[in-house]
Design a protein around this motif. Sequence first.
Motif, PDB file in Angstrom:
ATOM      1  N   SER A  19       0.807  -1.222   0.000  1.00  0.00           N
ATOM      2  CA  SER A  19       0.000   0.000   0.000  1.00  0.00           C
ATOM      3  C   SER A  19       0.837   1.268   0.000  1.00  0.00           C
ATOM      4  N   ALA A  20       2.180   1.117   0.150  1.00  0.00           N
ATOM      5  CA  ALA A  20       3.039   2.299   0.207  1.00  0.00           C
ATOM      6  C   ALA A  20       3.067   2.986  -1.151  1.00  0.00           C
ATOM      7  N   PRO A  21       3.255   4.298  -1.167  1.00  0.00           N
ATOM      8  CA  PRO A  21       3.319   5.009  -2.451  1.00  0.00           C
ATOM      9  C   PRO A  21       4.513   4.537  -3.270  1.00  0.00           C
ATOM     10  N   ALA A  22       4.383   4.457  -4.596  1.00  0.00           N
ATOM     11  CA  ALA A  22       5.454   3.997  -5.479  1.00  0.00           C
ATOM     12  C   ALA A  22       6.455   5.121  -5.700  1.00  0.00           C
ATOM     13  N   PHE A  23       7.728   4.756  -5.740  1.00  0.00           N
ATOM     14  CA  PHE A  23       8.789   5.705  -6.061  1.00  0.00           C
ATOM     15  C   PHE A  23       9.350   5.366  -7.438  1.00  0.00           C
ATOM     16  N   ALA A  24       9.782   6.392  -8.172  1.00  0.00           N
ATOM     17  CA  ALA A  24      10.376   6.146  -9.486  1.00  0.00           C
ATOM     18  C   ALA A  24      11.629   5.314  -9.331  1.00  0.00           C
ATOM     19  N   ALA A  25      11.871   4.405 -10.280  1.00  0.00           N
ATOM     20  CA  ALA A  25      13.085   3.596 -10.248  1.00  0.00           C
ATOM     21  C   ALA A  25      14.305   4.502 -10.363  1.00  0.00           C
ATOM     22  N   ALA A  26      15.412   4.085  -9.734  1.00  0.00           N
ATOM     23  CA  ALA A  26      16.652   4.847  -9.848  1.00  0.00           C
ATOM     24  C   ALA A  26      17.085   4.881 -11.307  1.00  0.00           C
ATOM     25  N   PRO A  27      17.660   5.994 -11.758  1.00  0.00           N
ATOM     26  CA  PRO A  27      18.114   6.059 -13.153  1.00  0.00           C
ATOM     27  C   PRO A  27      19.243   5.070 -13.394  1.00  0.00           C
ATOM     28  N   LEU A  28      19.370   4.621 -14.641  1.00  0.00           N
ATOM     29  CA  LEU A  28      20.447   3.708 -14.987  1.00  0.00           C
ATOM     30  C   LEU A  28      21.795   4.380 -14.746  1.00  0.00           C
ATOM     31  N   ALA A  29      22.714   3.649 -14.124  1.00  0.00           N
ATOM     32  CA  ALA A  29      24.025   4.222 -13.815  1.00  0.00           C
ATOM     33  C   ALA A  29      24.859   4.414 -15.082  1.00  0.00           C
ATOM     34  N   GLY A  30      24.812   3.446 -15.981  1.00  0.00           N
ATOM     35  CA  GLY A  30      25.429   3.628 -17.291  1.00  0.00           C
ATOM     36  C   GLY A  30      26.926   3.423 -17.372  1.00  0.00           C
ATOM     37  N   THR A  31      27.577   3.061 -16.269  1.00  0.00           N
ATOM     38  CA  THR A  31      29.027   2.843 -16.318  1.00  0.00           C
ATOM     39  C   THR A  31      29.401   1.623 -15.498  1.00  0.00           C
ATOM     40  N   ASN A  32      30.552   1.027 -15.842  1.00  0.00           N
ATOM     41  CA  ASN A  32      31.130  -0.033 -15.040  1.00  0.00           C
ATOM     42  C   ASN A  32      32.172   0.552 -14.097  1.00  0.00           C
ATOM     43  N   ALA A  33      32.742  -0.302 -13.267  1.00  0.00           N
ATOM     44  CA  ALA A  33      33.832   0.118 -12.405  1.00  0.00           C
ATOM     45  C   ALA A  33      35.040   0.475 -13.265  1.00  0.00           C
ATOM     46  N   PRO A  34      36.005   1.226 -12.725  1.00  0.00           N
ATOM     47  CA  PRO A  34      37.221   1.519 -13.493  1.00  0.00           C
ATOM     48  C   PRO A  34      37.824   0.247 -14.057  1.00  0.00           C
ATOM     49  N   GLY A  35      38.303   0.312 -15.300  1.00  0.00           N
ATOM     50  CA  GLY A  35      38.713  -0.880 -16.020  1.00  0.00           C
ATOM     51  C   GLY A  35      40.143  -1.297 -15.765  1.00  0.00           C
ATOM     52  N   PHE A  36      40.384  -1.940 -14.636  1.00  0.00           N
ATOM     53  CA  PHE A  36      41.678  -2.563 -14.429  1.00  0.00           C
ATOM     54  C   PHE A  36      41.487  -3.865 -13.678  1.00  0.00           C
ATOM     55  N   PHE A  37      42.410  -4.804 -13.915  1.00  0.00           N
ATOM     56  CA  PHE A  37      42.350  -6.128 -13.301  1.00  0.00           C
ATOM     57  C   PHE A  37      43.776  -6.568 -13.037  1.00  0.00           C
ATOM     58  N   ARG A  38      44.059  -6.970 -11.796  1.00  0.00           N
ATOM     59  CA  ARG A  38      45.438  -7.189 -11.364  1.00  0.00           C
ATOM     60  C   ARG A  38      45.673  -8.633 -10.977  1.00  0.00           C
ATOM     61  N   VAL A  39      46.807  -9.181 -11.429  1.00  0.00           N
ATOM     62  CA  VAL A  39      47.232 -10.531 -11.044  1.00  0.00           C
ATOM     63  C   VAL A  39      48.712 -10.482 -10.697  1.00  0.00           C
ATOM     64  N   MET A  40      49.168 -11.499  -9.977  1.00  0.00           N
ATOM     65  CA  MET A  40      50.589 -11.652  -9.705  1.00  0.00           C
ATOM     66  C   MET A  40      51.156 -12.716 -10.638  1.00  0.00           C
ATOM     67  N   LEU A  41      52.343 -12.455 -11.145  1.00  0.00           N
ATOM     68  CA  LEU A  41      53.081 -13.392 -11.979  1.00  0.00           C
ATOM     69  C   LEU A  41      54.439 -13.570 -11.310  1.00  0.00           C
ATOM     70  N   GLY A  42      54.569 -14.615 -10.507  1.00  0.00           N
ATOM     71  CA  GLY A  42      55.769 -14.731  -9.693  1.00  0.00           C
ATOM     72  C   GLY A  42      55.856 -13.529  -8.772  1.00  0.00           C
TER      73      GLY A  42
END
Length: 317
Positions: A19-42
Amino acid sequence: MQFISKLSPLAAALVFAASAPAFAAAPLAGTNAPGFFRVMLGDFEVTAISDGTVDLPMNKLLHQAPAKTDQELARSYLNNPLETSVTGYLVNTGTKLVLIDTGAGNLFGPTLGKLLANLKASGYQPEQVDEVLITHMHPDHVGGLAANGQAAFPNATVRADRHDADFWLSQANMDKAPADSKSFFQGAMVSVGPYAASQHLQPFDGATEITPGIRAVASYGHTPGHISYMVESKGKKLLVVGDLIHAGAVQFDHPEVTIDFDSDPKAAAAARHQFFTAAAKDGTLIGAAHLPFPGLGHLRSNGKAYQWVATNYTQLR
């Protein structure tokens, strides 16, 4: 209210929610996290850094029937044009910070050119980069070297195979090139120019040790001086292969399929077979600029084809 007070707490909560009033959906964020990915090699830290993605019409670029390309992409739930990653690899050896390829900068449109921002987001600054190693001088690999005529990595030495430097930095070659290829020469000249002017461009000839733990290995064919880089620490190996492959959904099953960007298609296909077969045999980790980010994984031989095994996600401890 009297009715609700007689309900269980859970039932009452559900009634209030309904019964609660409806709220508009949050707008689409449109971005991913910063693009880096780290691994160890030895003992080395390797950071894959995204420059963004670009849509490529693989059914026009790959050297096989367009309908077959569409079919093979569809089998992997992919569409044409194919959203294709562009990735650079930053290697911290403990004594040097080495960047392999720089992305497109402003040479390929607004969906690319993010490598510098993502490098900073990963915890490093461009001034800290000691060496920039170029697999080849196509614009999506050298474009990030410079911005507004200035070196983006002001303290770095740029290394590339002499065959590629002599070819792409030649005014005579650009003058006789087809009109639709001239921009490749112009992009290389603009990007490498600030380093050449300051004596920070140092070409090498084929197989060369760049710095302890990183050596160049010739993989000519895609361009006259296309180079892959072998990174090794404590017996662990990473081979950064540049443009030995563009479309994994097609070229792993059919490694003989070449692409319009190959300057010598026969040599490019032979280099892919040579390096992929060796990597599958000895378990070398592959870093591929145009496979889906972060482009890190292993290969298994499957007859004349290869199977890609993407690297497991890791949270460094």
